[in-house]
Structure formats: structure tokens, C-alpha cells
Design a protein around this motif. Structure first.
Motif, PDB file in Angstrom:
ATOM      1  N   LEU A  87     -11.692   2.535  -1.389  1.00 35.37           N
ATOM      2  CA  LEU A  87     -10.406   3.048  -1.316  1.00 35.37           C
ATOM      3  C   LEU A  87      -9.597   2.282  -2.005  1.00 35.37           C
ATOM      4  O   LEU A  87      -8.582   2.724  -2.671  1.00 35.37           O
ATOM      5  CB  LEU A  87     -10.263   3.378   0.271  1.00 35.37           C
ATOM      6  CG  LEU A  87      -8.700   3.793   0.423  1.00 35.37           C
ATOM      7  CD1 LEU A  87      -8.274   5.307  -0.237  1.00 35.37           C
ATOM      8  CD2 LEU A  87      -8.321   3.721   1.969  1.00 35.37           C
TER       9      LEU A  87
ATOM     10  N   GLN B 209     -10.370   9.987  12.106  1.00 39.78           N
ATOM     11  CA  GLN B 209     -11.256   9.307  11.691  1.00 39.78           C
ATOM     12  C   GLN B 209     -12.426   9.245  12.592  1.00 39.78           C
ATOM     13  O   GLN B 209     -13.532   9.349  12.089  1.00 39.78           O
ATOM     14  CB  GLN B 209     -10.829   7.892  11.354  1.00 39.78           C
ATOM     15  CG  GLN B 209      -9.900   7.809  10.197  1.00 39.78           C
ATOM     16  CD  GLN B 209     -10.542   7.640   8.952  1.00 39.78           C
ATOM     17  OE1 GLN B 209     -11.913   7.827   8.660  1.00 39.78           O
ATOM     18  NE2 GLN B 209      -9.813   7.912   7.843  1.00 39.78           N
TER      19      GLN B 209
ATOM     20  N   ILE C 212      -1.112   2.522  -7.408  1.00 40.32           N
ATOM     21  CA  ILE C 212      -0.606   2.480  -6.057  1.00 40.32           C
ATOM     22  C   ILE C 212      -0.846   1.299  -5.749  1.00 40.32           C
ATOM     23  O   ILE C 212      -2.205   0.491  -5.658  1.00 40.32           O
ATOM     24  CB  ILE C 212      -1.356   3.469  -5.232  1.00 40.32           C
ATOM     25  CG1 ILE C 212      -0.934   5.038  -5.775  1.00 40.32           C
ATOM     26  CG2 ILE C 212      -0.685   3.515  -3.773  1.00 40.32           C
ATOM     27  CD1 ILE C 212      -1.709   6.097  -5.106  1.00 40.32           C
TER      28      ILE C 212
ATOM     29  N   ASN D  52     -11.338  12.189   7.173  1.00 40.12           N
ATOM     30  CA  ASN D  52     -10.656  11.159   6.481  1.00 40.12           C
ATOM     31  C   ASN D  52      -9.281  11.236   6.237  1.00 40.12           C
ATOM     32  O   ASN D  52      -8.691  11.433   5.144  1.00 40.12           O
ATOM     33  CB  ASN D  52     -11.562  11.121   5.069  1.00 40.12           C
ATOM     34  CG  ASN D  52     -11.002   9.514   4.491  1.00 40.12           C
ATOM     35  OD1 ASN D  52     -10.742   8.838   5.286  1.00 40.12           O
ATOM     36  ND2 ASN D  52     -11.304   9.542   3.544  1.00 40.12           N
ATOM     37  N   ALA D  53      -8.536  10.770   7.539  1.00 44.38           N
ATOM     38  CA  ALA D  53      -7.065  10.917   7.677  1.00 44.38           C
ATOM     39  C   ALA D  53      -6.340   9.825   6.905  1.00 44.38           C
ATOM     40  O   ALA D  53      -7.033   8.632   6.816  1.00 44.38           O
ATOM     41  CB  ALA D  53      -6.643  11.098   8.896  1.00 44.38           C
TER      42      ALA D  53
ATOM     43  N   ASP E   4      -6.355   4.160   8.216  1.00 48.37           N
ATOM     44  CA  ASP E   4      -5.965   5.079   7.228  1.00 48.37           C
ATOM     45  C   ASP E   4      -6.857   4.896   6.143  1.00 48.37           C
ATOM     46  O   ASP E   4      -7.265   3.930   5.504  1.00 48.37           O
ATOM     47  CB  ASP E   4      -4.618   4.533   6.529  1.00 48.37           C
ATOM     48  CG  ASP E   4      -3.388   4.617   7.659  1.00 48.37           C
ATOM     49  OD1 ASP E   4      -3.256   5.686   8.282  1.00 48.37           O
ATOM     50  OD2 ASP E   4      -2.670   3.649   7.701  1.00 48.37           O
ATOM     51  N   GLY E   5      -7.601   5.978   5.763  1.00 51.69           N
ATOM     52  CA  GLY E   5      -8.549   6.163   4.926  1.00 51.69           C
ATOM     53  C   GLY E   5      -9.840   5.396   5.310  1.00 51.69           C
ATOM     54  O   GLY E   5     -10.543   5.004   4.607  1.00 51.69           O
ATOM     55  N   ASN E   6      -9.900   5.197   6.462  1.00 52.68           N
ATOM     56  CA  ASN E   6     -10.808   4.237   6.916  1.00 52.68           C
ATOM     57  C   ASN E   6     -11.071   2.757   6.359  1.00 52.68           C
ATOM     58  O   ASN E   6     -12.202   2.357   5.953  1.00 52.68           O
ATOM     59  CB  ASN E   6     -12.399   4.922   7.096  1.00 52.68           C
ATOM     60  CG  ASN E   6     -13.426   4.130   8.007  1.00 52.68           C
ATOM     61  OD1 ASN E   6     -13.200   3.413   8.704  1.00 52.68           O
ATOM     62  ND2 ASN E   6     -14.598   4.364   7.305  1.00 52.68           N
TER      63      ASN E   6
ATOM     64  N   LEU F  61      -0.573   0.886   4.687  1.00 58.30           N
ATOM     65  CA  LEU F  61      -1.762   1.210   5.353  1.00 58.30           C
ATOM     66  C   LEU F  61      -2.175   0.327   6.653  1.00 58.30           C
ATOM     67  O   LEU F  61      -1.965  -0.748   6.522  1.00 58.30           O
ATOM     68  CB  LEU F  61      -3.297   0.826   4.484  1.00 58.30           C
ATOM     69  CG  LEU F  61      -3.110   1.635   3.109  1.00 58.30           C
ATOM     70  CD1 LEU F  61      -4.032   1.051   2.105  1.00 58.30           C
ATOM     71  CD2 LEU F  61      -3.483   3.327   3.409  1.00 58.30           C
TER      72      LEU F  61
ATOM     73  N   ALA G 166       4.494   0.998  -3.659  1.00 57.48           N
ATOM     74  CA  ALA G 166       3.567   0.726  -2.709  1.00 57.48           C
ATOM     75  C   ALA G 166       3.315   1.704  -1.709  1.00 57.48           C
ATOM     76  O   ALA G 166       4.017   2.950  -1.570  1.00 57.48           O
ATOM     77  CB  ALA G 166       4.604  -0.298  -1.787  1.00 57.48           C
ATOM     78  N   LEU G 167       2.268   1.517  -1.167  1.00 54.62           N
ATOM     79  CA  LEU G 167       1.729   2.584  -0.008  1.00 54.62           C
ATOM     80  C   LEU G 167       1.200   1.657   0.894  1.00 54.62           C
ATOM     81  O   LEU G 167       0.238   0.896   1.170  1.00 54.62           O
ATOM     82  CB  LEU G 167       0.660   3.619  -0.563  1.00 54.62           C
ATOM     83  CG  LEU G 167       0.449   4.754   0.354  1.00 54.62           C
ATOM     84  CD1 LEU G 167      -0.031   5.879  -0.671  1.00 54.62           C
ATOM     85  CD2 LEU G 167      -1.006   4.384   1.354  1.00 54.62           C
TER      86      LEU G 167
ATOM     87  N   PHE H  90      -9.737   2.293  -5.627  1.00 51.04           N
ATOM     88  CA  PHE H  90      -9.283   3.552  -6.004  1.00 51.04           C
ATOM     89  C   PHE H  90      -7.664   3.696  -5.965  1.00 51.04           C
ATOM     90  O   PHE H  90      -7.232   4.258  -6.997  1.00 51.04           O
ATOM     91  CB  PHE H  90      -9.907   4.667  -5.114  1.00 51.04           C
ATOM     92  CG  PHE H  90      -9.372   6.124  -5.153  1.00 51.04           C
ATOM     93  CD1 PHE H  90      -9.567   6.887  -6.332  1.00 51.04           C
ATOM     94  CD2 PHE H  90      -8.356   6.411  -4.011  1.00 51.04           C
ATOM     95  CE1 PHE H  90      -8.758   8.247  -6.265  1.00 51.04           C
ATOM     96  CE2 PHE H  90      -7.775   7.770  -4.069  1.00 51.04           C
ATOM     97  CZ  PHE H  90      -8.132   8.594  -5.169  1.00 51.04           C
ATOM     98  N   LEU H  91      -7.004   3.134  -5.125  1.00 54.91           N
ATOM     99  CA  LEU H  91      -5.584   3.231  -5.209  1.00 54.91           C
ATOM    100  C   LEU H  91      -5.032   2.404  -6.192  1.00 54.91           C
ATOM    101  O   LEU H  91      -4.054   2.768  -7.122  1.00 54.91           O
ATOM    102  CB  LEU H  91      -4.827   2.709  -3.776  1.00 54.91           C
ATOM    103  CG  LEU H  91      -5.399   3.572  -2.612  1.00 54.91           C
ATOM    104  CD1 LEU H  91      -4.963   2.747  -1.099  1.00 54.91           C
ATOM    105  CD2 LEU H  91      -4.583   4.939  -2.592  1.00 54.91           C
TER     106      LEU H  91
ATOM    107  N   ASN I  73      -5.180   3.911  -9.486  1.00 57.16           N
ATOM    108  CA  ASN I  73      -4.050   4.763  -9.815  1.00 57.16           C
ATOM    109  C   ASN I  73      -2.654   4.096  -9.557  1.00 57.16           C
ATOM    110  O   ASN I  73      -1.822   5.198  -9.218  1.00 57.16           O
ATOM    111  CB  ASN I  73      -4.469   5.986  -8.772  1.00 57.16           C
ATOM    112  CG  ASN I  73      -5.699   6.819  -9.307  1.00 57.16           C
ATOM    113  OD1 ASN I  73      -5.700   7.585 -10.099  1.00 57.16           O
ATOM    114  ND2 ASN I  73      -6.806   6.474  -8.669  1.00 57.16           N
TER     115      ASN I  73
END
Lengths: 263, 263
Positions: free
Chosen positions: A132, B88, A141, B93-94, A101-103, A97, A94-95, A135-136, A139
Motif C-alpha cells: 500500500l 478491516q 501521494i 479494505n477501508a 487505514d488500508g490495513n 493514515l 499528503a494523505l 502504491f501510494l 501515484n
């Protein structure tokens, strides 16, 4: 590409054992998955401890600056990070957000009408950074989203978690993956088994509900309070391309004992 | 592959204008970059508001369960997410992370000696998930790490932010990228211009400090308190493969007006 989106809320988050059971059930879902959570009552508890009393209008929190700080601390801080740490202990990568975060979720301040909701962000289908999220997922995530968004000019905003779940499901459903459809199943999980025919009988959940029945049950007050916006979000998602939408207990995420929505 | 790691702390985080200026300077750094922050004083403020008084021993916080909840809320919640939202807004892109997110920093509970530090996590070079960090960097995502880690069995732990910065820099330095070295520059930023020769004169920063001079200044009490563990972390990183280590004000991240460490 099939994606499960699970929203957990209500008492599931307040009670430690219920939360851990919900997370175990979530882990058992096969394939791509995303978790979304709010955390209302923990924020209330913390507010009171700090001498700030939450103001609600039509089931929605009025978010002044002090309250915004508290919901950010609670949702994006303690709840989100404890959920992520627990999922990691179950070997679920898990991650956590928030929308900044990452817009990943950009919102706009709710326009003032007769009620000033304060620092509340509304969203639409364009709000979600599906690039995003996918993409996660690809991968390995697993995104764990809390209900804090941002407006792109440096401010965090409080957004309803059910609404985020619905828009995320719709946005991902609208995406195409190399000429292959994205199939999204959206599960709203709470402490009950589904939409109840009789509020006094916890076993009386409907196997199916369509929009007409929802309207009828709303009129005769079988469906009330927070269940109304939850079902409105759920039907909105179903009408806008989401393959399956269910409401029920997380213990039944992997079986048919819940309420399935149909048009 | 060159990576800048910037740690911000101290008064920079307490004061809104200083924080925003620091973030602007961070954005101007070219190439791959990572931000790390703590947030000590905000946690103290919140603790007091909730009637919990922080206990410090040798400059380190004693973290009981209540204090852990407060540092998680503060570091991973309000500070981390406000920093990300601000970055952001500068088109940087944080993406905010605590150690549990994507299992990026796994720690172990500090062994009890004469002091029980409570929920404090220590780390080593193996603690850092450099794979995830580099994966994010290569995909134009800028990691913003707070000083909360996890132990892999479901618990969050409080870890010193300077220590995380040093180990992250060392771990990334030890990695090889397709037969190409990873070059890491580590910057410890705070409200002063560098290591001061005279504590009363804010302009008296050293352009260079070596380990011998550090030991001498420690002995004659020119370097005291929190600067001691900070410089110990900084020299430890420099001795373990990190290309450049500096201490100074974020306004001078992009120029030479700061203290450079040398062996």
C-alpha cells in the motif's frame, strides 16, 4: 527507488511555527517521501483538560481505554489532519493514515509482563503493508502516518512513533522493486541539532555516532531518557538494511548538519 | 461502473451495536462502495466534558476554533478510525479520509450573512476529487469519508455530511468512464425505516416519496427539523444525475424496505 522517511516529534509538534517550518523542510525533500508523527504533549494537555491524568512508565504511556480514545483523537484526528491540510497548502499531496487505514500497520497487543501497558500495540517487520505504501508513493501521494495501529480484529492500539519509523524503513528496505534495490533514508527529527556531546551546549552535536560510542555515552549518562529508545530504534534500523539513518533538526534535512549513524 | 454511496448518521453512530450492525450491512453491499459519516452527538458529549457548549442555529452547529478542534478530533479521529478498524476486521479494505487527505474535498468558508457559522465549509460539484475516489475504488480500497473538509490554504472546515454525500454522488454521476456511464446509488441511513407518514408509528414509512409530496408533508409539519435538509439534499442529488436515492435503516440496505425518492 529511493525513499526518505521523516519522523517528527517532541517540541516540533507542540509549537505551531516549528511544525510549519518542519513541514516546509519536508516538502523540499526531492523524490519519494513519507512523514511519521506522534504528538505526546498535545494528548497530555487534552487529557488534563478532561480530568484524566496520563501515567508513564519508563518513558512509555500506560494506555487505558480513556487514554486510547484521547490519543486516537489527538494523533489520528487533530494533529494528522492539520499536518495534511498544511502540506496540501504547500502543494504537497499528503494523505493521512493510521495503521487501520488500508490495513497499513497491523500490531499485536503487548504481552503483559510486570507492567500492563494497556492498549499498546507492538509491531514487527511483517506488520507493515509495504504494498500500500509503495502504491501510494508511485501515484504521487505522500503518506502521513500517525502512531495509531490496529490488531485486525477491530481494535485500535497505541504504538511508539519512533518504532513505526524504524520498522517501516526496514520493511521497505527489504523489498525489491523489479530487481532494483529500495534505498531508504531514515531521518529522526526533533528540536535539537543532533546527539549532543554536552547537554548544556546545543551546538555540540556529533557529526557521527557509532554503536560503541552510543553505549559509552549511555553508560556515562550523556545520553539519557527518551534519547535511549530513539537511538536504539535508529541503530536497529541501520543494522537491518536501512541505507542511512540521521538524527537532527528538520531545518537540516537537506544538508549535513546533523548526527549521522554508523555501525 | 456502479457505485453505492452510504451515509450513516444519527443514533446509528452513538450506539456501538447499531454502528457495528450498520457496518456489517455496508460490507454486504456488492461492488464499489463508499461510506460517509458525521458524528454530531459524540462531539457534543466531548464538548461538554471539556466545558465547551455547542451552539446550534437552524440545526447547524456554529463552529468556533475550539469547536472545530473538537469536531476534527471526533469525526476524523475517533469515529473515522474506529469505523475503519471495524470494517478491516470484517475483511473490508477501508481507508479513512477527511477532505484534506489527497485533496479529496476542497471547500470554501461559508460567507457571513446574518449568521456567522464560523469554520464551516461549503462545497459544490467541483469540490470533489473524483479522480482520487475512483482510483481508490478501482484498487479495491473502500473510502470512508468524514465530514471535515479543507480550503486548500491550510485550514480544516466543518461540512455537513449529508451535503458531502449528495455532492459526491452527483460528481461521480457526472463522470464518464471510457464512454461508459457511472451509475450511483445514494443511501441515507439512519435509525428509522424511512420517511414516516406518522411520526408516532415507526412502521409507517413511505415506500416512495416525490418532490410534490415532500413539499406537502413539510407544509403540514409531518416532515420537520433535520429531515428537511436531509430530503433537500436527497432530492437535489436525484435531480442532478444520481440514479437512485433512498432513505432508510441500514438493515434494509440490501432490500426494498425503505423510502425511495422519485421526481
Amino acid at each position: 527507488m529511493k525513499i526518505h522517511i521523516v519522523k517528527i516529534g517532541g517540541h516540533l509538534i507542540n509549537d505551531c511555527k516549528s511544525l510549519h517550518d518542519s513541514l516546509e523542510a519536508f516538502c523540499q525533500l526531492k523524490g519519494y517521501k513519507i512523514l511519521i508523527h506522534g504528538g505526546g504533549r498535545k494528548a497530555d494537555f487534552l487529557s488534563k483538560k478532561m480530568g484524566i491524568f496520563p501515567k508513564m512508565v519508563q518513558g512509555r504511556r500506560i494506555t487505558n481505554k480513556e487514554t486510547l480514545d484521547i490519543v486516537v483523537m489527538t494523533y489520528a484526528g487533530i494533529i494528522n489532519k492539520n499536518i495534511v491540510a498544511r502540506l496540501q497548502s504547500y502543494h504537497c499531496n499528503a494523505l493521512g493514515l493510521c495503521g487501520a487505514d488500508g490495513n497499513c500497520i497491523k500490531s499485536y497487543l503487548r504481552k503483559m509482563t510486570n507492567i500492563d501497558y494497556g492498549y499498546v500495540g507492538d509491531i514487527n517487520v511483517k506488520s507493515i503493508n509495504t504494498h500500500l505504501i509503495k502504491f501510494l508513493l508511485k501515484n504521487n501521494i505522500i503518506p502521513v502516518l500517525c502512531s495509531i495501529t490496529h490488531n485486525g480484529i477491530g481494535n485500535l492500539l497505541n504504538t511508539n512513533a519512533d518504532t513505526i519509523a524504524a520498522y517501516l524503513a526496514m520493511s521497505l528496505s527489504k523489498d525489491k522493486e523489479k530487481d532494483c534495490e529500495v534505498e531508504v533514508e531514515l531521518h529522526f527529527c526533533f528540536e535539537k541539532k543532533g546527539v549532543l556531546r554536552d547537554l548544556q551546549d546545543s551546538e555540540s552535536y556529533l557529526k557521527k555516532i557509532n554503536f560503541h560510542l552510543f553505549q559509552k555515552m549511555k553508560q556515562n549518562h550523556t545520553i539519557t531518557n527518551g534519547m535511549i529508545p530513539k537511538l536504539e530504534n535508529a541503530f536497529f534500523a541501520l543494522k537491518n538494511g536501512v541505507s542511512k539513518v540521521s538524527i537532527g533538526h528538520p531545518n537540516h534535512l537537506n544538508d549535513v548538519n546533523k548526527t549521522m549513524l554508523c555501525l
